[in-house]
Design a protein around this motif. Structure first.
Motif, mmCIF file in Angstrom:
data_model
loop_
_atom_site.group_PDB
_atom_site.id
_atom_site.type_symbol
_atom_site.label_atom_id
_atom_site.label_comp_id
_atom_site.label_asym_id
_atom_site.label_seq_id
_atom_site.Cartn_x
_atom_site.Cartn_y
_atom_site.Cartn_z
ATOM 1 N N VAL A 78 55.491 74.694 61.369
ATOM 2 C CA VAL A 78 55.935 74.366 63.005
ATOM 3 C C VAL A 78 54.680 73.213 63.252
ATOM 4 C CG1 VAL A 78 55.581 75.410 65.111
ATOM 5 C CG2 VAL A 78 56.030 76.767 63.162
ATOM 6 N N ARG A 79 55.425 72.287 64.085
ATOM 7 C CA ARG A 79 54.895 71.032 64.339
ATOM 8 C C ARG A 79 54.876 70.455 65.801
ATOM 9 N NH1 ARG A 79 57.619 66.087 61.129
ATOM 10 N NH2 ARG A 79 59.315 65.923 62.708
ATOM 11 N N ASN A 80 54.045 69.971 66.532
ATOM 12 C CA ASN A 80 54.337 69.133 67.641
ATOM 13 C C ASN A 80 54.194 70.459 68.774
ATOM 14 O OD1 ASN A 80 54.132 66.585 66.637
ATOM 15 N ND2 ASN A 80 56.278 66.729 66.467
ATOM 16 N N VAL A 81 53.337 71.264 68.605
ATOM 17 C CA VAL A 81 53.360 72.300 69.486
ATOM 18 C C VAL A 81 52.786 71.979 70.859
ATOM 19 C CG1 VAL A 81 52.881 74.757 69.863
ATOM 20 C CG2 VAL A 81 53.149 74.034 67.667
ATOM 21 N N PRO A 82 53.410 71.934 71.994
ATOM 22 C CA PRO A 82 52.878 71.603 73.148
ATOM 23 C C PRO A 82 51.604 72.573 73.700
ATOM 24 C CG PRO A 82 55.180 71.934 73.309
ATOM 25 C CD PRO A 82 54.590 72.269 72.012
ATOM 26 N N PRO A 83 50.625 72.231 74.516
ATOM 27 C CA PRO A 83 49.597 72.972 74.940
ATOM 28 C C PRO A 83 49.826 74.508 75.392
ATOM 29 C CG PRO A 83 49.260 70.779 75.695
ATOM 30 C CD PRO A 83 50.487 70.812 75.140
ATOM 31 N N GLN A 84 50.738 74.560 76.250
ATOM 32 C CA GLN A 84 51.218 75.923 76.781
ATOM 33 C C GLN A 84 51.765 76.767 75.570
ATOM 34 O OE1 GLN A 84 54.652 77.276 77.193
ATOM 35 N NE2 GLN A 84 53.657 79.200 77.998
ATOM 36 N N LYS A 86 50.991 76.390 72.380
ATOM 37 C CA LYS A 86 49.993 76.697 71.472
ATOM 38 C C LYS A 86 49.174 78.123 72.104
ATOM 39 C CE LYS A 86 46.995 75.071 68.328
ATOM 40 N NZ LYS A 86 46.649 76.132 67.465
ATOM 41 N N ARG A 87 48.755 78.003 73.230
ATOM 42 C CA ARG A 87 48.249 79.101 73.868
ATOM 43 C C ARG A 87 48.930 80.491 73.524
ATOM 44 N NH1 ARG A 87 47.336 75.305 77.802
ATOM 45 N NH2 ARG A 87 48.791 76.079 79.229
ATOM 46 N N VAL A 88 50.316 80.477 73.575
ATOM 47 C CA VAL A 88 50.982 81.714 73.383
ATOM 48 C C VAL A 88 50.932 81.987 71.903
ATOM 49 C CG1 VAL A 88 53.301 82.709 73.371
ATOM 50 C CG2 VAL A 88 52.687 81.163 75.184
ATOM 51 N N LEU A 89 50.975 81.157 70.789
ATOM 52 C CA LEU A 89 51.145 81.312 69.507
ATOM 53 C C LEU A 89 49.834 81.750 69.161
ATOM 54 C CD1 LEU A 89 53.065 78.333 68.149
ATOM 55 C CD2 LEU A 89 53.639 80.622 68.592
ATOM 56 N N ASP A 90 48.479 81.029 69.926
ATOM 57 C CA ASP A 90 47.240 81.476 69.512
ATOM 58 C C ASP A 90 46.929 82.935 69.907
ATOM 59 O OD1 ASP A 90 46.600 79.184 68.396
ATOM 60 O OD2 ASP A 90 45.665 78.262 70.042
ATOM 61 N N ALA A 91 47.490 83.128 70.911
ATOM 62 C CA ALA A 91 47.007 84.653 71.467
ATOM 63 C C ALA A 91 47.660 85.781 70.665
ATOM 64 C CB ALA A 91 47.753 84.690 73.021
ATOM 65 N N ALA A 92 48.749 85.469 69.874
ATOM 66 C CA ALA A 92 49.556 86.329 69.039
ATOM 67 C C ALA A 92 49.067 86.170 67.620
ATOM 68 C CB ALA A 92 51.044 86.194 69.265
ATOM 69 N N GLY A 93 48.183 85.139 67.265
ATOM 70 C CA GLY A 93 47.615 85.080 66.122
ATOM 71 C C GLY A 93 48.842 84.640 65.167
ATOM 72 N N ARG A 96 48.011 82.851 61.556
ATOM 73 C CA ARG A 96 47.799 83.518 60.510
ATOM 74 C C ARG A 96 49.030 83.695 59.423
ATOM 75 N NH1 ARG A 96 45.038 88.589 62.856
ATOM 76 N NH2 ARG A 96 46.292 87.784 64.506
ATOM 77 N N LEU A 97 50.251 83.551 60.097
ATOM 78 C CA LEU A 97 51.414 83.852 59.296
ATOM 79 C C LEU A 97 52.080 82.643 59.027
ATOM 80 C CD1 LEU A 97 52.681 86.845 61.639
ATOM 81 C CD2 LEU A 97 51.358 86.943 59.430
ATOM 82 N N VAL A 98 52.205 81.637 59.817
ATOM 83 C CA VAL A 98 52.953 80.321 59.698
ATOM 84 C C VAL A 98 51.841 79.210 59.960
ATOM 85 C CG1 VAL A 98 54.572 79.125 60.913
ATOM 86 C CG2 VAL A 98 54.914 81.474 60.795
ATOM 87 N N THR A 99 52.195 78.070 59.189
ATOM 88 C CA THR A 99 51.521 76.893 59.245
ATOM 89 C C THR A 99 51.857 75.979 60.375
ATOM 90 O OG1 THR A 99 51.430 76.717 56.621
ATOM 91 C CG2 THR A 99 51.103 74.590 58.025
ATOM 92 N N ILE A 100 50.894 75.972 61.243
ATOM 93 C CA ILE A 100 50.897 75.153 62.208
ATOM 94 C C ILE A 100 50.302 73.698 62.274
ATOM 95 C CG2 ILE A 100 50.893 75.276 64.940
ATOM 96 C CD1 ILE A 100 51.186 78.108 64.581
#
Length: 101
Positions: A78-84, A86-93, A96-100
């Motif tokens: 998963v690439r080019n993740v916008p900041p908003q 990214k916050r959603v993905l980070d909050a869900a962790g 740890r499962l997917v390369t970002i």
């Protein structure tokens, strides 16, 4: 919600744009499944650079892509993740499962 698919040599690039919310995710999941079934890729890149908003529905899309790629014995990036988003993905962790990148 729009997904543009580009495929070459068992590599699939899906460029996602628009709002990846409850309504957009339904069509995005269908498009994801169709693109994966058509290309049967060894590597999948989800480019989220065009995503203007994402909620937990985006997480479901990424996890579905990960599950499908595991069945194909392939990889997901998963690439080019916008900041908003990214916050959603980070909050869900999700990292740890997917390369970002």
């Amino acid at each position: 919600m729009e997904i543009l698919a580009k495929s070459a040599d068992r590599n699939l690039l899906l460029e996602v744009s628009g709002e990846l919310d409850h309504h957009g995710a339904r069509s995005a999941l269908r498009e994801l499944e169709m693109a994966l079934d058509a290309a049967l890729p060894r590597n999948l890149v989800l480019d989220l650079g065009g995503v203007t908003f994402m909620d937990s529905s985006g997480i479901a899309l990424i996890l579905r892509a990960q599950q499908h790629m595991q069945l194909l014995e392939g990889g997901l990036l998963v690439r080019n993740v916008p900041p908003q988003a990214k916050r959603v993905l980070d909050a869900a962790g999700i990292s740890r499962l997917v390369t970002i990148k």
